[in-house]
Design a protein around this motif. Structure first.
Motif, PDB file in Angstrom:
ATOM      1  N   LEU A  94       0.876  -1.175   0.000  1.00 13.67           N
ATOM      2  CA  LEU A  94       0.000   0.000   0.000  1.00 13.67           C
ATOM      3  C   LEU A  94       0.914   1.225   0.000  1.00 13.67           C
ATOM      4  CD1 LEU A  94      -2.643  -1.337   2.565  1.00 13.67           C
ATOM      5  CD2 LEU A  94      -3.162  -0.639   0.225  1.00 13.67           C
ATOM      6  N   GLU A  95       0.334   2.396  -0.169  1.00  9.30           N
ATOM      7  CA  GLU A  95       1.143   3.602  -0.228  1.00  9.30           C
ATOM      8  C   GLU A  95       1.831   3.894   1.112  1.00  9.30           C
ATOM      9  OE1 GLU A  95      -1.848   3.311  -1.544  1.00  9.30           O
ATOM     10  OE2 GLU A  95      -1.927   4.311  -3.501  1.00  9.30           O
TER      11      GLU A  95
ATOM     12  N   LYS B  93       1.848   7.876   9.722  1.00  4.38           N
ATOM     13  CA  LYS B  93       0.548   8.524   9.601  1.00  4.38           C
ATOM     14  C   LYS B  93      -0.538   7.438   9.506  1.00  4.38           C
ATOM     15  CE  LYS B  93       1.441  12.959   9.843  1.00  4.38           C
ATOM     16  NZ  LYS B  93       1.016  13.724  11.031  1.00  4.38           N
ATOM     17  N   VAL B  94      -0.355   6.506   8.563  1.00  2.00           N
ATOM     18  CA  VAL B  94      -1.288   5.371   8.452  1.00  2.00           C
ATOM     19  C   VAL B  94      -0.439   4.101   8.624  1.00  2.00           C
ATOM     20  CG1 VAL B  94      -3.045   4.242   7.037  1.00  2.00           C
ATOM     21  CG2 VAL B  94      -2.709   6.725   6.842  1.00  2.00           C
ATOM     22  N   PRO B  95      -0.271   3.650   9.865  1.00  2.80           N
ATOM     23  CA  PRO B  95       0.688   2.561  10.112  1.00  2.80           C
ATOM     24  C   PRO B  95       0.511   1.351   9.192  1.00  2.80           C
ATOM     25  CG  PRO B  95      -0.061   3.487  12.192  1.00  2.80           C
ATOM     26  CD  PRO B  95      -0.866   4.165  11.116  1.00  2.80           C
ATOM     27  N   HIS B  96      -0.760   0.940   8.930  1.00  3.88           N
ATOM     28  CA  HIS B  96      -0.902  -0.307   8.145  1.00  3.88           C
ATOM     29  C   HIS B  96      -0.656  -0.078   6.655  1.00  3.88           C
ATOM     30  CE1 HIS B  96      -5.115   0.946   7.343  1.00  3.88           C
ATOM     31  NE2 HIS B  96      -5.183  -0.019   6.436  1.00  3.88           N
ATOM     32  N   TYR B  97      -0.554   1.167   6.222  1.00  2.93           N
ATOM     33  CA  TYR B  97      -0.095   1.457   4.858  1.00  2.93           C
ATOM     34  C   TYR B  97       1.427   1.690   4.860  1.00  2.93           C
ATOM     35  CZ  TYR B  97      -4.687   2.547   2.638  1.00  2.93           C
ATOM     36  OH  TYR B  97      -5.947   2.511   2.094  1.00  2.93           O
ATOM     37  N   ASP B  98       1.861   2.546   5.782  1.00  2.00           N
ATOM     38  CA  ASP B  98       3.248   3.042   5.725  1.00  2.00           C
ATOM     39  C   ASP B  98       4.281   1.922   5.838  1.00  2.00           C
ATOM     40  OD1 ASP B  98       1.968   5.462   5.580  1.00  2.00           O
ATOM     41  OD2 ASP B  98       2.460   6.102   7.623  1.00  2.00           O
ATOM     42  N   GLY B  99       4.012   0.958   6.740  1.00  2.00           N
ATOM     43  CA  GLY B  99       4.970  -0.132   6.921  1.00  2.00           C
ATOM     44  C   GLY B  99       5.112  -0.958   5.651  1.00  2.00           C
ATOM     45  N   LYS B 100       4.002  -1.134   4.936  1.00  2.15           N
ATOM     46  CA  LYS B 100       4.066  -1.903   3.686  1.00  2.15           C
ATOM     47  C   LYS B 100       4.817  -1.096   2.622  1.00  2.15           C
ATOM     48  CE  LYS B 100      -0.339  -4.467   4.376  1.00  2.15           C
ATOM     49  NZ  LYS B 100      -0.825  -3.949   5.670  1.00  2.15           N
ATOM     50  N   GLY B 101       4.389   0.168   2.438  1.00  2.00           N
ATOM     51  CA  GLY B 101       5.021   0.997   1.403  1.00  2.00           C
ATOM     52  C   GLY B 101       6.503   1.198   1.669  1.00  2.00           C
ATOM     53  N   GLU B 102       6.841   1.371   2.940  1.00  6.32           N
ATOM     54  CA  GLU B 102       8.260   1.582   3.292  1.00  6.32           C
ATOM     55  C   GLU B 102       9.098   0.343   2.966  1.00  6.32           C
ATOM     56  OE1 GLU B 102       8.874   3.008   7.395  1.00  6.32           O
ATOM     57  OE2 GLU B 102      10.906   2.170   7.290  1.00  6.32           O
TER      58      GLU B 102
END
Ligand SMILES: NC(=O)c1ccc[n+]([C@@H]2O[C@H](COP(=O)([O-])OP(=O)(O)OC[C@H]3O[C@@H](n4cnc5c(N)ncnc54)[C@H](OP(=O)(O)O)[C@@H]3O)[C@@H](O)[C@H]2O)c1
Length: 316
Positions: free
Chosen positions: A116-117, A138-147
């Protein structure tokens, strides 16, 4: 099986991976075989996959040796992490690193990373439009994936990055269906204002992923976003009303109200909806409906999904 390309599937007893395994098994003549990865090969769901023709292998995605072993001999692999089981982007990042290292060690030829983004590219931590969560997201369940996307590239793993969308199944399993108010009328709550939210039947994520594996090498290095439809809250409420046979009002709340609901992860989801709303053009553009349909000609829209699933949506 011997001449078939094996696709190893993480989360095979779940939504995304399950859809992929079923898509592979439904297409026995196309040269692919399904290897379902589960922590418990004896569970009812794992046994069902085995009965349907999948090879079933045990591995916990936190165990690098086990994941590497589960990938040996596989041509392709589908990788997904399970944020809602633990609410930790740090764990997701560690698991993505395990996936990248294991895929490299096992010589996998095509990986799909369900990502995710990283929303911090749009809303840096210094931006106080929404709270910073867990200290650096900001959105942990997006950020960890995108990172984690770069881990696959840096390890030289041939990867397609798959941007998924909001599951319609959240209306069944995640308490997001319409609720009956004190007036006895149904209201569908979503903090999206009048913006469109890309959404999808979770089964179609796996079917689109199978389309990506079938297209193969051409899609390596690409980021592909998928959705069944882009819908406003008003449009979703109208479709729900038609399917349920009674009016459903759209209750457009503010993201801060959603953040205040208090269940574990409500703050993360409130931020997610705010990101989806405030950057709706970018977020929708990244999830092209034509591309989704070309990968999966059976792609469902909200109406067709509702026709099959409406009776399972709890309304209280
Ligand atoms: N809900 C949404 O709208 C939405 C939208 C986009 C993206 N996502 C993302 O989707 C991800 C979850 O995917 P999903 O919905 O397909 O999951 P899911 O349906 O909850 O499936 C989870 C499956 O994964 C397996 N699993 C859990 N922990 C594991 C571990 N440590 N090692 C190996 N297997 C494990 C479990 O299988 P066994 O018990 O058989 O091992 C389980 O059946 C989340 O990260 C979420 O952020 C969700």
């Amino acid at each position: 099986m011997a001449n078939k390309k094996i696709i190893a599937v993480v989360g095979a007893t779940g939504a995304q991976g399950g859809g992929l395994v079923r898509a592979i098994l439904a297409d026995p003549d196309d040269g692919f075989a399904a290897r379902a990865i589960t922590r418990d090969t004896g569970s009812d769901k794992a046994r069902e996959l085995a009965r349907s023709g999948a090879e079933v292998i045990a591995a916990d995605i936190d165990d690098e040796k086990a994941v590497t072993k589960a990938l040996r001999g596989a041509h392709s692999a589908y990788f997904v992490t399970f944020f809602w089981a633990h609410l930790s982007p740090e764990k997701e990042k560690a698991e993505a690193l395990i996936f990248a290292r294991a895929a490299k060690a096992a010589g996998v030829k095509h990986v799909i990373w369900s990502t995710l983004e990283d929303t911090r590219k749009w809303i840096p931590l210094t931006d106080d439009r929404m709270p910073t969560l867990q200290g650096k997201y900001k959105v942990p369940h997006y950020d960890g994936k995108g990172e984690s996307d770069h881990l696959f590239t840096e390890h030289g793993v041939p990867t397609t990055f798959l941007l998924t969308s909001f599951y319609w199944e959240n209306l069944i399993y995640f308490g997001m269906g319409p609720k009956r108010g004190p007036d006895g009328k149904l209201a569908f709550t979503l903090p999206m204002g009048d913006k469109k939210l890309p959404s999808i039947a979770s089964e179609d994520i796996g079917r689109c992923a199978y389309g990506i594996f079938k297209e193969g090498a051409e899609l390596i290095g690409k980021t592909i976003g998928i959705a069944g439809e882009h819908l406003t809250g008003e449009q979703m409420a109208n479709s729900l009303g038609k399917a349920l046979g009674e009016p459903v009002r759209y209750n457009a709340i503010a993201p801060e109200t959603f953040r205040g609901f208090g269940f574990p992860g409500a703050d993360d989801l409130g931020n997610m909806f705010q990101f989806n709303r405030d950057f709706a053009d970018d977020y929708c553009r990244a999830r092209n409906l034509g591309v989704s349909r070309s990968l999966n000609p059976a792609l469902q829209n909200f109406g067709t999904w509702l026709a099959e699933h409406k009776s399972r949506i709890p309304l209280e």
